[in-house]
Motif scaffolding. Structure first.
Motif, mmCIF file in Angstrom:
data_model
loop_
_atom_site.group_PDB
_atom_site.id
_atom_site.type_symbol
_atom_site.label_atom_id
_atom_site.label_comp_id
_atom_site.label_asym_id
_atom_site.label_seq_id
_atom_site.Cartn_x
_atom_site.Cartn_y
_atom_site.Cartn_z
ATOM 1 N N ILE A 33 0.842 -1.203 0.000
ATOM 2 C CA ILE A 33 0.000 0.000 0.000
ATOM 3 C C ILE A 33 0.877 1.254 0.000
ATOM 4 N N LEU A 34 1.936 1.253 0.811
ATOM 5 C CA LEU A 34 2.835 2.411 0.848
ATOM 6 C C LEU A 34 3.534 2.610 -0.490
ATOM 7 N N ASP A 35 3.954 1.524 -1.131
ATOM 8 C CA ASP A 35 4.580 1.630 -2.453
ATOM 9 C C ASP A 35 3.629 2.265 -3.461
ATOM 10 N N ASP A 36 2.365 1.869 -3.397
ATOM 11 C CA ASP A 36 1.380 2.439 -4.307
ATOM 12 C C ASP A 36 1.179 3.926 -4.021
ATOM 13 N N LEU A 37 1.107 4.296 -2.752
ATOM 14 C CA LEU A 37 0.953 5.712 -2.401
ATOM 15 C C LEU A 37 2.150 6.528 -2.882
ATOM 16 N N ILE A 38 3.350 5.987 -2.714
ATOM 17 C CA ILE A 38 4.554 6.682 -3.178
ATOM 18 C C ILE A 38 4.498 6.875 -4.687
ATOM 19 N N ALA A 39 4.084 5.845 -5.414
ATOM 20 C CA ALA A 39 3.972 5.948 -6.873
ATOM 21 C C ALA A 39 2.971 7.027 -7.272
ATOM 22 N N GLN A 40 1.845 7.087 -6.564
ATOM 23 C CA GLN A 40 0.850 8.121 -6.858
ATOM 24 C C GLN A 40 1.403 9.513 -6.588
ATOM 25 N N LEU A 41 2.102 9.667 -5.469
ATOM 26 C CA LEU A 41 2.690 10.972 -5.140
ATOM 27 C C LEU A 41 3.732 11.383 -6.169
ATOM 28 N N GLU A 42 4.551 10.420 -6.587
ATOM 29 C CA GLU A 42 5.558 10.746 -7.598
ATOM 30 C C GLU A 42 4.914 11.150 -8.914
ATOM 31 N N GLN A 43 3.828 10.466 -9.277
ATOM 32 C CA GLN A 43 3.122 10.825 -10.503
ATOM 33 C C GLN A 43 2.541 12.231 -10.401
ATOM 34 N N ASN A 44 1.939 12.552 -9.262
ATOM 35 C CA ASN A 44 1.398 13.899 -9.064
ATOM 36 C C ASN A 44 2.501 14.945 -9.090
ATOM 37 N N MET A 45 3.620 14.619 -8.465
ATOM 38 C CA MET A 45 4.735 15.561 -8.420
ATOM 39 C C MET A 45 5.263 15.835 -9.830
ATOM 40 N N ARG A 46 5.408 14.771 -10.628
ATOM 41 C CA ARG A 46 5.946 14.933 -11.980
ATOM 42 C C ARG A 46 5.006 15.733 -12.884
ATOM 43 N N SER A 47 3.739 15.734 -12.568
ATOM 44 C CA SER A 47 2.799 16.470 -13.413
ATOM 45 C C SER A 47 2.690 17.941 -12.987
ATOM 46 N N SER A 48 3.357 18.316 -11.900
ATOM 47 C CA SER A 48 3.262 19.708 -11.459
ATOM 48 C C SER A 48 4.174 20.596 -12.303
ATOM 49 N N SER A 49 3.732 21.807 -12.500
ATOM 50 C CA SER A 49 4.513 22.746 -13.308
ATOM 51 C C SER A 49 5.819 23.123 -12.613
ATOM 52 N N THR A 50 5.824 23.174 -11.306
ATOM 53 C CA THR A 50 7.049 23.500 -10.568
ATOM 54 C C THR A 50 8.108 22.427 -10.788
ATOM 55 N N TYR A 51 7.705 21.178 -10.765
ATOM 56 C CA TYR A 51 8.654 20.087 -10.996
ATOM 57 C C TYR A 51 9.226 20.164 -12.407
ATOM 58 N N ARG A 52 8.343 20.377 -13.380
ATOM 59 C CA ARG A 52 8.830 20.458 -14.771
ATOM 60 C C ARG A 52 9.783 21.630 -14.938
ATOM 61 N N TYR A 53 9.491 22.750 -14.294
ATOM 62 C CA TYR A 53 10.374 23.909 -14.364
ATOM 63 C C TYR A 53 11.741 23.581 -13.779
ATOM 64 N N ARG A 54 11.753 22.990 -12.587
ATOM 65 C CA ARG A 54 13.022 22.651 -11.936
ATOM 66 C C ARG A 54 13.804 21.607 -12.737
ATOM 67 N N LEU A 55 13.098 20.640 -13.315
ATOM 68 C CA LEU A 55 13.755 19.624 -14.125
ATOM 69 C C LEU A 55 14.388 20.238 -15.368
ATOM 70 N N ASN A 56 13.648 21.110 -16.045
ATOM 71 C CA ASN A 56 14.198 21.771 -17.229
ATOM 72 C C ASN A 56 15.382 22.661 -16.872
ATOM 73 N N LYS A 57 15.295 23.348 -15.741
ATOM 74 C CA LYS A 57 16.401 24.189 -15.288
ATOM 75 C C LYS A 57 17.630 23.337 -14.989
#
Length: 64
Positions: A33-57
């Motif tokens: 269950i924790l692994d699934d929650l972590i995967a969901q959080l990572e997916q949400n994080m990757r879809s955020s504009s702040t994450y994409r900005y920091r990754l591109n930078k």
């Protein structure tokens, strides 16, 4: 002077083994269950504009 401890009877060993097996099964389920929650959080994080900005930078800084 030293007190001898007798080994537990077979029924006690079987009960404790069953308890340990149940604990391990429940721990495995919790980890899944924790692994699934972590995967969901990572997916949400990757879809955020702040994450994409920091990754591109970061890629720009490393010339990737």
């Amino acid at each position: 002077m030293t007190q001898q401890i007798s080994p537990p009877d077979l029924e006690t060993v079987k009960q404790r083994a069953a308890q340990v097996q149940d604990i391990c099964t429940r721990a495995d389920a919790s980890i899944l269950i924790l692994d699934d929650l972590i995967a969901q959080l990572e997916q949400n994080m990757r879809s955020s504009s702040t994450y994409r900005y920091r990754l591109n930078k970061a890629k720009h800084l490393l010339n990737l």
